[in-house]
Design an enzyme around this catalytic site. Sequence first.
Site, PDB file in Angstrom:
ATOM      1  N   HIS A  13       0.842  -1.192   0.000  1.00 42.75           N
ATOM      2  CA  HIS A  13       0.000   0.000   0.000  1.00 42.75           C
ATOM      3  C   HIS A  13       0.884   1.252   0.000  1.00 42.75           C
ATOM      4  CE1 HIS A  13      -2.848   3.063   1.348  1.00 42.75           C
ATOM      5  NE2 HIS A  13      -3.803   2.256   0.912  1.00 42.75           N
TER       6      HIS A  13
ATOM      7  N   GLU B 281      -4.430   1.664  -7.111  1.00 43.76           N
ATOM      8  CA  GLU B 281      -4.872   2.721  -6.209  1.00 43.76           C
ATOM      9  C   GLU B 281      -3.992   3.955  -6.418  1.00 43.76           C
ATOM     10  OE1 GLU B 281      -6.711   0.808  -2.310  1.00 43.76           O
ATOM     11  OE2 GLU B 281      -4.540   0.613  -2.342  1.00 43.76           O
TER      12      GLU B 281
END
Length: 276
Positions: free
Chosen positions: A104, A176
Amino acid sequence: MTVLHARTEPRPLWLGTSWKMTKTLAESRAYVEELGHTVVPEGVQAFLLPPLTSLHVVLDALPTGSPVLVGVQNAHWGPDGPMTGEVSMTQVRDAGAQVVEIGHSERRGLLGETDEMVAAKVAAALDAGLVPVLCVGEPWSVRSAGRADAYVADQVRSALADVDPDDVSRVVVAYEPVWAIGEGGRAAEPADVVGVLDAIRGAVADLAPGVRLRALLYGGSVTTENATDLLDLDLDGLFVGRAAWTAAGFTALLSLGGRAVDRRDELSSTHQPRSR
């Protein structure tokens, strides 16, 4: 004469959420108990990534036979050893995790995770029998310079460098964009997403010709307002943040996912060759 046409097995539509650093044990249990009254639509693969402290609570609170996958937001690539504060892929698998989030942007940007670390984690997750959810995405400086496609493709190639080509089919990739994540993020338009998705597929094809990812997801400022438009893109689902931090929010998104599956089924049947 009757001609039989083989139908491709429909791919599930993945809908998941990471709770990040939120929820006590009691809050986690309440969320899952409320969610337990929801029927996950057919064709939707739901997954939850609670904080590690709540993993056992979430697993215990889910109804027996629940189709919801449960995982963790991080784990170390090493099998064991003197890594204070870390947990291994084997340990989280032993604790009941089925999925692990890797790479992430918060961990890359704030905690210094390198491409090499991300690649080691993906390989370790596969070795442990976990489903890796590999997060990739560009910062705004890269997007504004017109380099998003190449930047993200390089992230994918690096992360999958140590993966056997046949095992690429076990990997979930979540695109993302960094500028679309978090409370201050701004939602991407579908047009912002399509080119990067194609670049990811191209990178995968370079590494593993003829092999498809287990799923290709989008995440970043996803809401019930924009989820339908995003789900109508050529992707396999959504990885959702704040909009799914309540059971009601996640339930609403699951419902939208079920409708997206129905639309895809209708489109598939419309284009299915007829017997003659």
